[in-house]
Design an enzyme around this catalytic site. Structure first.
Site, short mmCIF file in Angstrom:
data_model
loop_
_atom_site.label_atom_id
_atom_site.label_comp_id
_atom_site.label_asym_id
_atom_site.label_seq_id
_atom_site.Cartn_x
_atom_site.Cartn_y
_atom_site.Cartn_z
N ASP A 37 0.52 -1.15 -0.06
CA ASP A 37 0.13 0.13 -0.43
C ASP A 37 0.62 0.76 0.27
OD1 ASP A 37 -2.38 -1.67 0.12
OD2 ASP A 37 -3.10 -1.00 2.30
N GLY B 197 -6.48 -9.93 0.73
CA GLY B 197 -6.11 -11.58 1.64
C GLY B 197 -5.45 -11.72 2.70
N ALA B 198 -4.70 -10.47 2.75
CA ALA B 198 -3.42 -10.47 3.28
C ALA B 198 -3.58 -9.92 4.44
CB ALA B 198 -1.71 -9.89 2.92
N ASN B 199 -4.62 -8.55 4.20
CA ASN B 199 -4.96 -7.82 5.50
C ASN B 199 -6.26 -8.84 6.17
OD1 ASN B 199 -3.58 -5.82 4.04
ND2 ASN B 199 -5.53 -4.53 3.48
N GLU C 232 -9.48 -9.53 -5.27
CA GLU C 232 -8.43 -8.72 -6.15
C GLU C 232 -7.65 -9.97 -6.82
OE1 GLU C 232 -8.08 -4.46 -3.47
OE2 GLU C 232 -7.22 -6.54 -2.72
N ASP D 234 -8.37 6.64 9.62
CA ASP D 234 -7.86 6.18 8.17
C ASP D 234 -8.61 4.70 8.13
OD1 ASP D 234 -6.82 5.15 5.87
OD2 ASP D 234 -4.96 4.89 6.24
N GLY E 146 -13.26 -3.19 6.40
CA GLY E 146 -13.42 -3.85 6.20
C GLY E 146 -12.89 -5.35 6.03
N ASP E 147 -11.86 -5.14 5.69
CA ASP E 147 -10.44 -6.33 5.87
C ASP E 147 -11.15 -7.31 7.28
OD1 ASP E 147 -10.70 -6.30 2.99
OD2 ASP E 147 -8.97 -5.02 4.01
O1 RIB Z 1 -9.22 -2.99 1.93
C1 RIB Z 1 -8.08 -2.72 1.36
C2 RIB Z 1 -6.74 -2.72 0.85
O2 RIB Z 1 -7.55 -2.73 -0.54
C3 RIB Z 1 -5.39 -1.91 1.10
O3 RIB Z 1 -5.18 -2.64 1.55
C4 RIB Z 1 -5.37 -2.34 -0.43
O4 RIB Z 1 -4.15 -2.79 -0.41
C5 RIB Z 1 -6.99 -3.15 -0.98
O5 RIB Z 1 -6.12 -4.03 -1.40
NA NA Z 2 -6.26 1.62 9.65
#
Ligand code: RIB
Ligand code: NA
Length: 299
Positions: A14, A42-44, A140, A244, A249-250
């Site tokens: 990011d 996904g990583a999040n 994604e 921020d 959502g993740d």
């Molecule tokens: O949902 C947030 C994410 O969306 C960010 O981390 C960015 O990489 C996009 O995938």
């Molecule tokens: Na945040």
């Protein structure tokens, strides 16, 4: 099961800049210094779940480059099993993010290696699917890869989808969701603008009729809605001041998936997920802002 949650999805670096306001077409604005954070939906999700104490694995693809190493480090630091993170094929995905003074973001994703995560990669990871209680994903990565995910689920495992960024979904995919998790924008794209009713309750009911076993509609500061055969229920929001919202959502999706896997009802799991999501918006960045189970309990 060896894993409470298997996340199949994207991993992005990011690149984040704060702006007073977003530029229009043909316009230039000056922003803040650049921050580079590990991200990707996904990583999040994987980091959020591991921070909450869930045994978590990630199936993803990153490039053989510095951003790929940043993402692998961040997964390992959170305690995610990275045996399913494939390396190479294209550069690591990148997200170009602006954050405005109200904490809202705009994101452009360049998929890079995420776009090379293939149905074949999913089939090759069969043992991860057999040993995971819940499997979650987002959009994604290629849609055919997501469809292959539902074809590889273990008979008793639960599938959770956040269709972001949204596009119309095949019936096979919708029917596997338990739940489908959408915000207002995603609901409208999936239903097609014309088919949308007046209230979030309407969207939830119409989405449910499309085949998912359950639906969650997130409403930002207004909380969320859960819908299943048992009816539609409102989940109140948790009031915080937003710095921020990136990744909230993740974190919501991951927390919901983890609590469902632990046996909670959809309403209980959504209430917990709303608290997790709220905590993440009070800090900058996505993964770097995700709370531990102890931090959630302390609030
Ligand atoms: O949902 C947030 C994410 O969306 C960010 O981390 C960015 O990489 C996009 O995938
Ligand atoms: Na945040």
């Amino acid at each position: 099961y060896d894993y409470d949650l298997l996340v199949v999805g994207s991993a992005n670096a990011d690149l984040v800049v704060g702006v007073e306001r977003r530029p229009g077409a043909g316009e230039t604005v000056l922003g803040s210094d650049l921050a580079v954070h590990p991200g990707g939906k996904g990583a999040n999700q994987a980091v959020a779940a591991a921070r909450l104490g869930a045994r978590t694995a990630l199936l993803a693809r990153v490039g053989d480059d510095a951003y790929g190493r940043l993402l692998l480090d961040s997964q390992r630091e959170a305690g995610v099993d990275t045996v399913g993170v494939l390396v190479g094929g294209a550069p690591t995905g990148v997200a170009l993010i602006t954050v405005d003074p109200s904490g809202d973001n705009s994101i452009v994703v360049s998929p890079g290696a995420n776009g090379r995560l293939s149905p074949q990669d999913v089939r090759a990871a069969g043992c991860l699917f057999q040993s995971s209680k819940v499997v979650s994903t987002q959009l994604e990565i290629p849609l055919e890869t997501v469809v292959e995910v539902v074809r590889n689920l273990a008979p008793d495992s639960r599938f959770v989808l956040n269709p972001s960024p949204p596009r119309p979904l095949p019936r096979e995919l919708l029917a596997a969701c338990d739940p489908l998790i959408v915000n207002e924008h995603e609901a409208k794209v999936i239903l097609g603008e014309s088919a949308v009713g007046d209230t979030p309750e309407d969207w939830a009911r119409i989405l449910l009729a499309k085949g998912p076993r359950s639906v969650v509609v997130t409403l930002g500061a207004e909380g969320a809605l859960v819908a299943s055969a048992e009816g539609v229920l409102r989940i109140p929001s948790v009031k915080v001041s937003a710095v921020d919202t990136t990744g909230a959502g993740d974190a919501f999706t991951a927390a919901l998936a983890v609590r469902l896997g632990a046996g909670e009802s959809l309403a209980q799991a959504a209430a917990y997920a709303a608290r997790v999501g709220a905590l993440t918006v009070t800090k900058e960045g996505a993964q770097v802002s995700f709370p531990s189970a102890a931090e959630v309990a302390a609030r």
